[in-house]
Scaffold this active site. Structure first.
Site: not given
Length: 385
Positions: A278-279
């Site tokens: 994520c991210s």
């Protein structure tokens, strides 16, 4: 909200004008021709920017596309407003704008016909040079760009540096850059990496059991030069040695910041990094300075390409995406194990750049414009040997 100017991002709109000033003069004369004497006097003293005139020509080339008429009226209205706000033209009425649009269309037809043949967008690679204000927007998923491979670079100086590296690796490959459209020319095949030298970190926290089940056989089935860890955290020595491999594949949370120190990333040249957390590709705001993040650390360290996500994603969908990238890029050909992730799309057989593999893999996601829009590529086109 880009309106008609979204066509400027289209890699097939390969604008080629021998004399840009002649193009600007033609647009200016076309504008003056429809003005009264009092306005025309001041209008003749104005000079339109070459960038605006090239954008007008770019839109003119796309007049056969859907919504082309409204796009053409939009760009003509903008040109009219440039004169209006300088006091060189009256407020534009529908009738006046339509007449100007017709005149300008005839003028642009001469330049469009004189251009070189349109380049096949499938052989092009779009390079996005984004500043700190625009880097969080998923430009690659705009309808104009979504079907073309694209990557991001922090600056033109970075791009020149990577192109020089590509030249030194392959002196026989011709390389060129079209500064008008910021696309690498069709004869640029990109850098090459050896997929047989790979370092992997799969589910280091032990909580992504579905992801581990889907990729464990694949990573363990690689050649003896593939090494890494599954279901546990890597040691500092493993990371330091692993980042010397040509390809680093990470399946876990974030961008592996908890296991890989920034100093280690910048010191060890990892040619390609696939960060599926994520991210992992998100760049953080740094005030007056350029945005920074894990992806910039890899690029500073000398990486040719980094894949990361701009925002948080679900594990099921990003696993589908990752499985498709592995197949499209051709990484699965090095392993005797299979990726046990169910796919809803037909997989390719490799021989494409990493950016093109990412472009094709977006459609493997169930949420194509949420999860599928999150992954982006930083760097230049990279192929497996």
């Amino acid at each position: 909200w880009l309106g008609a100017f979204r066509h400027v991002l289209d890699p097939t709109a390969n604008v080629s004008v021998p004399d840009v000033r002649e193009l600007c003069t033609s647009v200016e004369q076309c504008m003056v021709a429809g003005l009264s004497k009092s306005f025309a006097t001041k209008a003749r003293t104005m000079e339109l920017s070459p960038e605006l005139c090239l954008a007008v020509q770019c839109v003119a080339r796309r007049r056969s596309a859907a919504h082309a008429e409204s796009d053409w009226l939009d760009v003509c209205a903008l040109v009219w407003d440039v004169y209006f706000f300088q006091g060189a033209a009256p407020a534009g009425t529908d009738e006046a704008l339509t007449e100007f649009a017709d005149r300008l269309c005839k003028v642009m037809a001469e330049f469009v016909d004189a251009e070189t043949e349109q380049v096949d967008g499938g052989s092009m690679h779009v390079v996005l040079v984004l500043d700190k204000h625009t880097q969080q927007i998923p430009w690659e998923s705009l309808p104009t760009l979504r079907k073309y491979p694209a990557s991001r670079v922090p600056s033109l100086a970075f791009l020149r540096s990577r192109m020089a590296t590509m030249r030194s690796h392959k002196p026989m490959s011709a390389l060129s850059l079209n500064p008008k459209s910021l696309t690498l020319a069709a004869n640029v095949h990109g850098d090459r990496v050896d997929g047989s030298h790979l370092f992997y970190v799969l589910n280091p926290e032990g909580d992504l059991l579905r992801t581990q089940a889907g990729f464990e056989e694949f990573v363990r089935g690689g050649p003896s030069t593939w090494h890494g860890c599954v279901g546990r955290r890597p040691t500092h020595a493993e990371v330091e040695h692993g980042l010397q491999a040509d390809v680093f594949v990470y399946f876990g949370h974030g961008g592996a910041e908890a296991y890989v120190a920034r100093s280690c990333v910048r010191a060890q040249k990892c040619t390609v990094a696939l960060l599926m957390g994520c991210s992992s590709g998100r760049l953080e705001w740094a005030g007056e300075f350029d945005a920074l993040g894990t992806a910039t650390d890899y690029m500073v360290g000398g990486s040719m390409a980094v894949v990361g996500n701009l925002w948080d994603v679900g594990d099921k969908d990003i696993d589908r995406f990752a499985a498709c990238v592995v197949a499209e890029w051709g990484l699965n050909e090095y392993s005797t194990g299979e990726v046990k992730i169910k796919q809803d799309v037909d997989q390719g057989r490799g021989r494409v750049s990493l950016a093109e593999a990412v472009c094709k893999a977006r459609n493997a996601c169930r949420m194509k414009y949420l999860t599928g829009a999150a992954p982006v590529v930083y760097g230049v086109p990279v192929y497996l040997q």
